[in-house]
Design an enzyme around this catalytic site. Structure first.
Site, PDB file in Angstrom:
ATOM      1  N   ASP A 152     -72.128  46.104 114.614  1.00 49.63           N
ATOM      2  CA  ASP A 152     -71.166  45.188 115.224  1.00 49.63           C
ATOM      3  C   ASP A 152     -70.134  44.768 114.189  1.00 49.63           C
ATOM      4  O   ASP A 152     -70.487  44.192 113.159  1.00 49.63           O
ATOM      5  CB  ASP A 152     -71.907  43.952 115.743  1.00 49.63           C
ATOM      6  CG  ASP A 152     -71.022  43.087 116.614  1.00 49.63           C
ATOM      7  OD1 ASP A 152     -69.803  43.095 116.404  1.00 49.63           O
ATOM      8  OD2 ASP A 152     -71.560  42.415 117.501  1.00 49.63           O
TER       9      ASP A 152
ATOM     10  N   ASP B 276     -70.434  67.469 119.417  1.00 48.33           N
ATOM     11  CA  ASP B 276     -70.954  66.118 119.603  1.00 48.33           C
ATOM     12  C   ASP B 276     -71.151  65.819 121.084  1.00 48.33           C
ATOM     13  O   ASP B 276     -70.997  66.698 121.934  1.00 48.33           O
ATOM     14  CB  ASP B 276     -70.015  65.098 118.952  1.00 48.33           C
ATOM     15  CG  ASP B 276     -70.781  63.960 118.289  1.00 48.33           C
ATOM     16  OD1 ASP B 276     -71.444  63.197 119.021  1.00 48.33           O
ATOM     17  OD2 ASP B 276     -70.731  63.847 117.056  1.00 48.33           O
TER      18      ASP B 276
ATOM     19  N   GLN C  95     -68.847  59.527 126.228  1.00 54.94           N
ATOM     20  CA  GLN C  95     -70.094  58.907 126.671  1.00 54.94           C
ATOM     21  C   GLN C  95     -70.000  57.394 126.477  1.00 54.94           C
ATOM     22  O   GLN C  95     -69.056  56.878 125.875  1.00 54.94           O
ATOM     23  CB  GLN C  95     -71.265  59.470 125.866  1.00 54.94           C
ATOM     24  CG  GLN C  95     -71.418  60.976 125.959  1.00 54.94           C
ATOM     25  CD  GLN C  95     -71.952  61.442 127.301  1.00 54.94           C
ATOM     26  OE1 GLN C  95     -72.515  60.666 128.068  1.00 54.94           O
ATOM     27  NE2 GLN C  95     -71.778  62.730 127.593  1.00 54.94           N
TER      28      GLN C  95
ATOM     29  N   HIS D 110     -69.738  58.197 120.314  1.00 50.86           N
ATOM     30  CA  HIS D 110     -70.096  58.751 119.010  1.00 50.86           C
ATOM     31  C   HIS D 110     -69.136  59.860 118.590  1.00 50.86           C
ATOM     32  O   HIS D 110     -68.644  59.898 117.459  1.00 50.86           O
ATOM     33  CB  HIS D 110     -71.530  59.276 119.096  1.00 50.86           C
ATOM     34  CG  HIS D 110     -72.107  59.786 117.821  1.00 50.86           C
ATOM     35  ND1 HIS D 110     -72.005  61.107 117.428  1.00 50.86           N
ATOM     36  CD2 HIS D 110     -72.817  59.168 116.852  1.00 50.86           C
ATOM     37  CE1 HIS D 110     -72.628  61.275 116.277  1.00 50.86           C
ATOM     38  NE2 HIS D 110     -73.132  60.115 115.902  1.00 50.86           N
TER      39      HIS D 110
ATOM     40  N   VAL E 268     -55.152  61.421 112.600  1.00 51.25           N
ATOM     41  CA  VAL E 268     -53.821  61.587 112.022  1.00 51.25           C
ATOM     42  C   VAL E 268     -53.523  60.474 111.028  1.00 51.25           C
ATOM     43  O   VAL E 268     -54.088  59.376 111.092  1.00 51.25           O
ATOM     44  CB  VAL E 268     -52.732  61.619 113.116  1.00 51.25           C
ATOM     45  CG1 VAL E 268     -52.922  62.804 114.031  1.00 51.25           C
ATOM     46  CG2 VAL E 268     -52.714  60.315 113.899  1.00 51.25           C
TER      47      VAL E 268
ATOM     48  N   ASN F 169     -49.392  57.003 111.194  1.00 51.47           N
ATOM     49  CA  ASN F 169     -48.924  56.673 112.542  1.00 51.47           C
ATOM     50  C   ASN F 169     -48.883  55.166 112.773  1.00 51.47           C
ATOM     51  O   ASN F 169     -48.668  54.714 113.896  1.00 51.47           O
ATOM     52  CB  ASN F 169     -49.807  57.345 113.603  1.00 51.47           C
ATOM     53  CG  ASN F 169     -51.241  56.842 113.582  1.00 51.47           C
ATOM     54  OD1 ASN F 169     -51.658  56.172 112.639  1.00 51.47           O
ATOM     55  ND2 ASN F 169     -52.002  57.174 114.619  1.00 51.47           N
TER      56      ASN F 169
ATOM     57  N   ILE G 120     -56.696  54.067 111.085  1.00 49.24           N
ATOM     58  CA  ILE G 120     -57.014  54.583 109.764  1.00 49.24           C
ATOM     59  C   ILE G 120     -56.898  56.098 109.796  1.00 49.24           C
ATOM     60  O   ILE G 120     -56.869  56.700 110.873  1.00 49.24           O
ATOM     61  CB  ILE G 120     -58.434  54.127 109.356  1.00 49.24           C
ATOM     62  CG1 ILE G 120     -58.557  53.966 107.851  1.00 49.24           C
ATOM     63  CG2 ILE G 120     -59.499  55.045 109.928  1.00 49.24           C
ATOM     64  CD1 ILE G 120     -59.730  53.112 107.447  1.00 49.24           C
TER      65      ILE G 120
ATOM     66  N   SER H 231     -74.439  60.345 110.479  1.00 49.90           N
ATOM     67  CA  SER H 231     -73.428  60.863 111.409  1.00 49.90           C
ATOM     68  C   SER H 231     -72.022  60.591 110.910  1.00 49.90           C
ATOM     69  O   SER H 231     -71.091  61.333 111.222  1.00 49.90           O
ATOM     70  CB  SER H 231     -73.583  60.204 112.785  1.00 49.90           C
ATOM     71  OG  SER H 231     -74.482  60.899 113.594  1.00 49.90           O
TER      72      SER H 231
END
Length: 656
Positions: free
Chosen positions: A167, A203, A233, A237, A248, A251, A255, A416
């Site tokens: 969180d 993924d 989903q 993830h 990118v 922009n 990040i 991950s």
């Protein structure tokens, strides 16, 4: 036409990710398809019909995943598996899966046994069976089809994401901390990546409307729908992983990814209920390989429960002796990736156990990534991260800030998140030199990384890795050969691929298809799998001190793959057993040839080579007759073993 990507105009035609670097494998790989399906680089979305004459035993199309349903019965465990499905991997190269399917229905004609999936490239099929017969059929199928077929049966395991929810309200607000840790800013002065390099993210799903990703998409694929329809989903993830690798830059939002100018191939392997399986993940990786992805990031792994309750010794036993069928499958994928010069990057897992229990992490040319925490001074392993000798390299895995949802951002923890950082690093390296082999990439990352705490791989230093690539300097990270009670060391002097095979007193074989055996023997070094690798390659098999069982061993040499003209191919083999060392030199002439090098006995010869009922104190027994009988029996046994090895080589052909 393209769910979740209105207005982003992704390239969805076949061949969009192919480059000049793919021309060799496109020409040489006999499995490149031309009739549709994942092996067809130009028409992957078109289903490949089942050949005529097999309609009554096989599904209508090859490589189409059967739906699982809303409430599948799952057997929880290590790993969790679908109760009513089994996979069959066939190693016969002189037969097709269609042959096996017909023979299967002859032996199992009852409609309760149903073939629901098949693939004739990585020769496998999936069967649907009564759940109460699952264990029995796993045991009986290989012997029921022997000797005509060499089959390996394994479960349809469930896969999961390798992340821990985090969180952002309770997190460090410095969301870019990990860029400093890996020296990304200095690296970007060298390159931001090339749009000729494609990173496939395999993924659970993606939100391709996200502003960080929408302009980069090329050849999206949903393995369950066999189409370009991608959706996110509930736990987004995949979008987070993709943003970490290739979002990118410049922009004015969010990040940047590690390789912001590289292309993005989204491969969705979860169905509408979020279920991912061995077959869906495998098909996703194969799609990326045959569509020309340069880097494939897989932040997924088999579902295991309660592994932390296993001692480290028990975990090592799982690695050495379990999930061997799945390991063979992933090693086959490793060889395809090597042919295609594609690099596969994996998450090590978040169970705080040894990496490598999941067979997906065992191939030596897969880069398995552990996670570090935020203490840049100590460089500790993240508390959740898996560790051990299968941890290839490490990257930050805590408080990683990246894209989620339509245009949102979030912090997540897990290997991950560490894996796509490394996948982005590999993409930058290939942007400078797209001919880099995976072995050389691993050498550079390990050689320029910095030491960590907690028995995990070195922490990547991106700027130093790119400078090493840019220098063009040759790098060799081949380890020093390990010795022990038994050591067999092979050396030769060209790019061709020679292989050792050593059988132990239990009849188990140590070689590239089975790198570790229960007696403790292991293949430590296996060179020239990729081309080019080394002009002075070695291969080493050993049993550690105090670990080699007494009895008879046999050493064979295989000429696996000719990469350059060198006939005859000279070799030197050193065989250490106990206090003795013998050397053998010679030449091997033909690709796919196997020759027997020597036999030796460790320990008390009489305890292992004499017939059990032989009476050596009988004065009527002529010692010469007895020894002659021994040698004749040994000769017959060796001829049978050599014949078996040659048949095995003919079956596997040039699949490596």
């Amino acid at each position: 036409m393209f769910r979740g990507c209105h207005g982003c105009n992704p390239h969805i035609a076949g061949g969009g990710a192919l480059s000049d670097n793919d021309s060799t494998w496109l020409k040489d790989d006999p499995n490149v398809g031309k009739e549709g399906g994942i092996y067809d680089p130009y028409n992957p979305y078109k289903p490949k019909p089942t050949p005529p004459g097999h309609d009554n035993v096989l599904p209508p199309n090859e490589g189409v995943l059967p739906p699982i349903g809303d409430n599948p019965e799952v057997i929880p465990g290590n790993p969790s598996v679908l109760a009513n499905r089994l996979n069959i991997l066939m190693e016969n190269q002189d037969k097709s899966v269609m042959d096996l399917a017909k023979d299967f229905k002859i032996k199992y004609p009852d409609p309760k046994y149903k073939i629901v999936y098949f693939d004739n490239v990585v020769k496998r099929m999936q069967i649907e069976i009564p759940k109460e017969e699952r264990e029995q059929m796993k045991l009986e199928i290989p012997s029921a089809f022997a000797p005509d077929y060499e089959l390996f049966v394994f479960d349809e395991a469930l896969f999961e994401n390798r992340y821990t929810p985090n969180d952002p309200v309770f997190s460090d607000q410095n969301k870019s901390w990990y860029f400093n840790t890996i020296n990304a800013y200095k690296a970007w002065d060298i390159t931001l990546g090339s749009n000729k390099i494609t990173v496939a993210i395999v993924d659970n799903g993606f939100n391709l409307k996200h502003t960080e990703l929408s302009s980069k998409v090329i050849q999206p694929y949903n393995v369950w729908l066999r189409s370009n329809k991608i959706f996110p989903q509930s736990v987004d993830h995949g979008t987070h992983v993709a943003g970490t690798a290739i979002a990118v830059a410049n922009n004015g939002k969010g990040i940047s990814g590690i390789a912001p100018k590289c292309k993005f191939m989204p491969v969705q392997v979860a169905d509408k209920n979020g279920i991912m399986t061995t077959t869906s993940v495998l098909d996703g990786i194969l799609f990326a390989l045959y569509q020309g992805a340069d880097v494939i990031s897989v932040s997924l792994g088999s579902q295991f429960t309660g592994l932390s309750h296993f001692s480290e010794r028990e975990q090592q036993d799982l690695i050495r002796n379990y999930f061997k069928e799945e390991e063979r499958l992933w090693r086959e994928v490793m060889r395809i990736a090597a042919k295609h010069n594609s690099t596969i990057v994996l998450a090590a897992g978040n169970d705080n156990v040894l990496a490598g229990i999941d067979a997906l992490q065992r191939p030596e040319l897969f880069i398995t990534v552990s996670g570090t925490d935020k203490n840049n001074r100590k460089l500790n392993k993240a508390t959740f991260s898996n560790y051990g000798k299968y941890s290839t390299i490490s990257a930050p895995g805590v408080d990683i800030y990246s894209s989620v949802g339509k245009n949102g951002y979030s912090l997540m923890d897990g290997t991950s998140m560490a894996a796509p950082i490394v996948a982005g690093a590999v993409a930058l390296m290939k942007s400078l030199n797209d001919t880099l082999t995976t072995k050389r990439i691993i050498c550079i990352l390990q050689g320029t990384g910095i030491e960590t705490q907690g028995d995990i791989g070195k922490l990547i230093q991106l700027d130093k890795a790119l400078l090493k690539v840019k220098s063009g300097e040759e790098v060799d990270c081949t380890p020093a050969p390990t010795t022990g009670d038994v050591q067999v060391l092979l050396s030769w002097n060209n790019y061709n691929d020679l292989d050792l095979l050593v059988t132990d007193p239990n009849g188990e074989s140590v070689w590239f298809k089975n790198r570790m055996v229960s007696s403790g023997g292991q293949l430590q070094i296996d060179m020239n799998v990729e081309y080019p690798d080394s002009k002075t390659p070695i291969e080493n098999i050993y049993w550690p001190p105090g670990g080699a069982p007494n009895g008879t061993y046999n050493v064979y040499l295989l000429y696996y793959k000719q990469h350059e003209n060198a006939d005859p191919n000279p070799y030197k083999i050193s065989v250490k057993h106990g206090q003795m060392t013998d050397e053998y030199t010679g030449t091997i002439n033909n690709e796919n040839e196997a020759i027997h090098i020597c036999t030796f006995t460790l320990g008390n010869e009489n305890s292992y080579e004499n017939p059990p009922n032989e009476n050596h104190n009988n004065p009527d027994t002529n010692p010469d007759d007895h020894r002659r009988s021994q040698l004749e029996e040994e000769r017959d046994r060796l001829n049978q073993e050599l014949d078996r090895v040659n048949k095995e080589l003919r079956r596997i052909g040039n699949s490596r």
